[in-house]
Design a protein around this motif. Structure first.
Motif, mmCIF file in Angstrom:
data_model
loop_
_atom_site.group_PDB
_atom_site.id
_atom_site.type_symbol
_atom_site.label_atom_id
_atom_site.label_comp_id
_atom_site.label_asym_id
_atom_site.label_seq_id
_atom_site.Cartn_x
_atom_site.Cartn_y
_atom_site.Cartn_z
ATOM 1 N N GLN A 1 2.315 33.935 92.054
ATOM 2 C CA GLN A 1 2.259 33.433 90.679
ATOM 3 C C GLN A 1 0.945 32.728 90.370
ATOM 4 O O GLN A 1 0.496 32.719 89.240
ATOM 5 C CB GLN A 1 3.417 32.455 90.430
ATOM 6 C CG GLN A 1 4.724 33.150 90.114
ATOM 7 C CD GLN A 1 5.848 32.133 89.978
ATOM 8 O OE1 GLN A 1 6.358 31.635 90.967
ATOM 9 N NE2 GLN A 1 6.197 31.815 88.745
ATOM 10 N N LEU A 2 0.369 32.118 91.404
ATOM 11 C CA LEU A 2 -0.872 31.384 91.183
ATOM 12 C C LEU A 2 -2.075 32.316 91.048
ATOM 13 O O LEU A 2 -3.087 31.928 90.484
ATOM 14 C CB LEU A 2 -1.118 30.385 92.321
ATOM 15 C CG LEU A 2 -0.185 29.173 92.359
ATOM 16 C CD1 LEU A 2 -0.562 28.256 93.504
ATOM 17 C CD2 LEU A 2 -0.213 28.409 91.045
ATOM 18 N N VAL A 3 -1.968 33.526 91.580
ATOM 19 C CA VAL A 3 -3.152 34.384 91.564
ATOM 20 C C VAL A 3 -3.051 35.579 90.630
ATOM 21 O O VAL A 3 -4.043 36.248 90.379
ATOM 22 C CB VAL A 3 -3.531 34.880 92.990
ATOM 23 C CG1 VAL A 3 -3.922 33.694 93.871
ATOM 24 C CG2 VAL A 3 -2.405 35.663 93.634
ATOM 25 N N THR A 4 -1.878 35.844 90.114
ATOM 26 C CA THR A 4 -1.782 36.984 89.197
ATOM 27 C C THR A 4 -0.690 36.728 88.171
ATOM 28 O O THR A 4 0.112 35.807 88.300
ATOM 29 C CB THR A 4 -1.532 38.302 89.958
ATOM 30 O OG1 THR A 4 -1.793 39.398 89.081
ATOM 31 C CG2 THR A 4 -0.107 38.414 90.458
ATOM 32 N N GLU A 5 -0.669 37.576 87.153
ATOM 33 C CA GLU A 5 0.323 37.446 86.097
ATOM 34 C C GLU A 5 1.676 37.947 86.614
ATOM 35 O O GLU A 5 1.813 39.099 86.984
ATOM 36 C CB GLU A 5 -0.144 38.294 84.904
ATOM 37 C CG GLU A 5 0.654 38.138 83.638
ATOM 38 C CD GLU A 5 0.623 36.709 83.096
ATOM 39 O OE1 GLU A 5 -0.394 36.031 83.265
ATOM 40 O OE2 GLU A 5 1.644 36.293 82.515
ATOM 41 N N VAL A 6 2.648 37.051 86.647
ATOM 42 C CA VAL A 6 3.982 37.429 87.117
ATOM 43 C C VAL A 6 4.962 37.346 85.948
ATOM 44 O O VAL A 6 5.004 36.337 85.242
ATOM 45 C CB VAL A 6 4.431 36.501 88.277
ATOM 46 C CG1 VAL A 6 5.899 36.722 88.619
ATOM 47 C CG2 VAL A 6 3.569 36.736 89.506
ATOM 48 N N ASN A 7 5.712 38.422 85.752
ATOM 49 C CA ASN A 7 6.663 38.429 84.632
ATOM 50 C C ASN A 7 7.987 37.767 84.975
ATOM 51 O O ASN A 7 8.601 37.122 84.158
ATOM 52 C CB ASN A 7 6.921 39.861 84.166
ATOM 53 C CG ASN A 7 5.690 40.461 83.515
ATOM 54 O OD1 ASN A 7 4.897 39.738 82.909
ATOM 55 N ND2 ASN A 7 5.501 41.759 83.667
ATOM 56 N N GLN A 8 8.460 37.998 86.195
ATOM 57 C CA GLN A 8 9.708 37.359 86.605
ATOM 58 C C GLN A 8 9.802 37.311 88.131
ATOM 59 O O GLN A 8 9.210 38.129 88.829
ATOM 60 C CB GLN A 8 10.936 38.081 86.025
ATOM 61 C CG GLN A 8 11.016 39.552 86.396
ATOM 62 C CD GLN A 8 12.316 40.219 85.908
ATOM 63 O OE1 GLN A 8 13.342 39.563 85.759
ATOM 64 N NE2 GLN A 8 12.255 41.514 85.654
#
Lengths: 361, 400
Positions: B288-295
């Motif tokens: 989550q800290l390094v890329t776009e996470v949807n869920q």
């Protein structure tokens, strides 16, 4: 920038007598501070805001507060302040793991840590500044990067005067220093501070090996730093205490649980041997298999919540320590709130990758 | 620690590796009846041992070692003439306890003499296999095999270990190198004969693709879930062929529905270690800290991290433990943008083979050495990582 809402609420919390609120009152007082911290870090820490982007606006209970895995502080540099405001970067000791955690502090967080520590410790050792014997070598403070060890000693120095170091720089006993400390203070209250493992190996075992003993019958020993290495040596807390008293005459021994990632809010062991949760912090125990909150007395991972940090988003952390809540509001030492015990750490996770057939050269 | 010969146990070796008798012996024949019978005997004993039967990977191995299977594998080579290469040295990994057997078996069947360095960090499964090998090696019938196949252990990250590795490499006719990129490169730096063949299995990862459109029936969804678990549960998902990535042909909603459904059917405590959930949390938060996470779906046995776009760099945070990075895609072709030659196995569910053949055929796809139905990602085949092991471990002789 720290929000006024947070500041005011935190001051209110700090103004309370420590360990005076019962668990229900405590949540009422702590939750608004934690909610304010949640909003603060959402605004100021890009990392925190990413982590909670799918989380609802505000936690409604302490159990609802999002938590970060404590190991993130080893993997990332997490900050809620601009680089210009960094006052110091605290590094965890990294004794059991190779990568130390990095905790970014500004002046105000650092000051809050010291103040909170004073407030908590005073409850156990009184308000008077006492002669302080540090079970460490003076060189520990000379290292430029602030280690958790040095920070711990600096924190305790608030309670001491005429600090004496019990060890030489090569970690052997400084018997001259010990003798003169004893000569001067044998008849009055003194404070002794050290890290659990070092107190055992560099101090108690060294005294034993040299057939020496001290007499500090009005002293109190405060120690912290984890039991893992002592458990390996089959030394438990009662044994530890017995040996302290036998070899140094010190009758009062307080262990405390705390970590570099949440300096200030420490959990100190009372006369009954229970770790107590102070007003400006909380702990929850979570089931390691589901991360759901456990009932009292059930073992699980310790989640620590602190109302202190505004410079880094570490106010709610899931640790890799295992413990259990023993009870609340009814410890016979008279302190209110939750009390608990730490039972150890999660076993070390070994990753057996494909990549271990040869060390790279 | 010095060098240990773990099997055959009774083997007495000279102190200096270059003096070992094994280097001077003649190899065995290609596809020898004796080797096939030996493996059948190991298989029979494995099937009979209740300790072995407790491990699914040993049951699978025992099945694979049957005479019917080894003869089937060798059938394709009956038409031509093959001979052994000589002595093959195998450096095997610790992440999959049975791996050292599979590449060794291919080499044994082609008649080679073998020195297999097994990991000193492996677990109970390796111990069981070694014990069984020792039992069968001790039969008088298999003396030839016992003399020509050594399983050894030594600490490789010491000066002494490096000397052992150097001696093994200098006389090898082929080296089978398992490891991460760094390990394989480090091993390849050891000098070897000019014609020595290297078969390198370096860092790879695997993915799976599920067509959500085919999961409408509850039974089908259940079947997909069961086969998915079969691919990711063993070896704590640390085998290279275990999928770490799921490309979901469908919507985000159908993805969360699917995982919501399967969680209820899984006994979450039985299979998982006390550290698993915490490790999953660390991976999920790191990603989550390094890329776009949807869920993030973390409540159940499988931790699902749905990324807006999967990138291979994210695998740095993946440590196994039943974690799937997911990306929702509309078409199979969309996968091509996220993958490289590091992708080894693509397991699939609900997709026609025809469509996959077309997909793989695109010149821009540089990775993917295996495409297998979901649930079979961990089945070893003599075709691995793009190599055909049997012919790579033999000399093809042309007689005209």
């Amino acid at each position: 920038m720290t929000s006024q809402a947070y500041q005011d609420r935190y001051e209110q919390l700090l103004a309370q007598d420590m360990y005076s609120l019962n668990t229900a009152e405590k949540e009422g007082a702590l939750l608004p501070v934690i909610q304010a911290l949640h909003q603060h870090h959402k605004l100021h820490s890009p990392a925190y805001s990413r982590l909670v982007q799918h989380y609802r606006d505000q936690p409604d209970t302490i159990e609802d507060v999002p938590f970060l895995a404590v190991r993130l502080f080893k993997l990332f540099s997490l900050s809620s302040i601009s680089d210009d405001d960094v006052f110091r970067v605290l590094q965890s000791s990294g004794t059991t793991s190779q990568t130390p955690a990095k905790v970014i502090l500004d002046r105000i967080t650092s000051a809050r840590q010291s103040k909170a520590l004073v407030k908590i410790m005073q409850n156990f050792i009184g308000k008077q500044r006492l002669p302080l014997l540090v079970i460490d070598a003076p060189s520990v403070l000379k290292n430029k990067a602030l280690s958790a060890r040095a920070a711990g000693i600096q924190g305790m120095a608030f309670f001491g005067r005429q600090t004496v170091y019990a060890l030489n720089d090569d970690m052997t006993l400084n018997t001259d220093a010990l003798n003169s400390f004893q000569k001067l203070y044998a008849d009055q209250p003194v404070l002794v501070f050290g890290f659990t493992f070092m107190v055992w190996t560099c101090f108690l075992e060294a005294l034993k090996a040299q057939k020496l003993s001290l007499s500090l019958p009005h002293g109190a020993l405060i120690h912290s730093g984890g039991w893992k290495k002592l458990t390996d040596k089959q030394v438990d807390n009662p044994t530890f205490k017995r040996e302290v008293t036998r070899l140094t005459g010190i009758p009062r021994v307080h262990n405390f649980y705390g970590m570099a990632e949440q300096v200030g809010t420490v959990f100190v062991e009372c006369e009954q041997g229970h770790l107590h949760v102070p007003e400006m912090a909380d702990i929850l125990i979570r089931d390691p298999y589901s991360l759901a909150v456990c009932e009292n007395k059930t073992q699980g991972l310790i989640q620590v919540i602190s109302s202190i940090p505004t410079s880094y988003p570490g106010f709610s952390l899931l640790t890799e320590d295992v413990g259990r809540v023993l009870g609340q509001d009814d410890c016979s030492c008279g302190r209110s709130g939750k009390y608990f015990e730490v039972l150890g750490r999660l076993p070390k996770t070994e990753v057996r990758g494909c990549s271990d057939t040869q060390v790279s050269v | 620690m010095t060098l240990n010969i773990v099997a055959p146990k009774s083997h007495v070796a000279a102190t200096v590796i270059s003096d070992w008798e094994i280097w001077t012996l003649t190899p065995m024949g290609f596809s020898s009846d004796k080797a096939i019978a030996f493996l059948q005997d190991v298989s029979t004993r494995m099937m009979r041992s209740s300790a072995c039967r407790e491990h699914a990977e040993l049951v699978a191995l025992a099945f694979w070692l049957r005479e019917a299977n080894t003869r089937h594998i060798l059938k394709a080579y009956n038409e031509s003439s093959y001979k052994a290469l000589g002595t093959v040295v195998h450096f095997t990994p610790a992440n999959v306890d049975t791996m050292f057997i599979y590449s060794w078996v291919c080499s044994l069947l082609t008649g080679n003499k073998n020195i297999v360095r097994v990991s000193s960090r492996s677990g109970a499964v390796q111990t069981l296999i070694v014990a069984l090998l020792n039992e069968v090696f001790s039969f008088g019938d298999y003396r030839d095999i016992a003399q020509r196949n050594l399983f050894i252990q030594y600490q490789h990250d010491t000066q002494e270990g490096a000397e052992y590795t150097a001696s093994l490499c200098i006389d090898a006719d082929a080296r089978v190198l398992w490891g991460g990129d760094n390990s394989v490169n480090a091993l390849r730096r050891f000098a070897c004969k000019p014609r020595c063949r290297d078969i390198s299995f370096a860092d790879r990862y695997s993915a799976c693709v599920i067509d959500a459109g085919t999961l409408v029936k509850e039974d089908t969804a259940k079947q997909a879930a069961a086969t998915l678990l079969k691919d990711i549960a063993p070896y704590e998902q640390q085998a290279c062929s275990s999928p770490r990535v799921l490309f979901w042909l469908g919507s985000r909603k159908s993805l969360s529905q699917f995982f919501g459904q399967i969680e209820s059917g899984v006994d979450r405590q039985a299979d998982s270690a006390i550290t698993t959930k915490n490790e999953q949390l660390i991976t999920a938060q790191s990603v989550q800290l390094v890329t776009e996470v949807n869920q993030v779906i973390i409540g159940g046995a499988i931790c699902v991290i749905e990324c807006a776009r999967f990138e291979e760099g994210l695998l740095d945070y993946h440590v196994g433990r039943q974690v799937l990075y997911c990306q929702c895609v509309d078409t199979l072709d969309e996968i091509a943008e996220s993958i490289s030659d590091r992708l080894q196995t693509l397991s699939y569910f609900g997709i026609a083979k025809q469509a996959l053949v077309k997909f793989i055929g695109q010149p821009s796809i540089t990775g993917i050495d295996r495409v297998v139905p979901l649930g079979r990602a961990l089945e070893f085949a003599p075709q691995w990582d793009g190599y055909e092991l049997i012919s790579q471990l033999a000399r093809r002789v042309v007689i005209e």
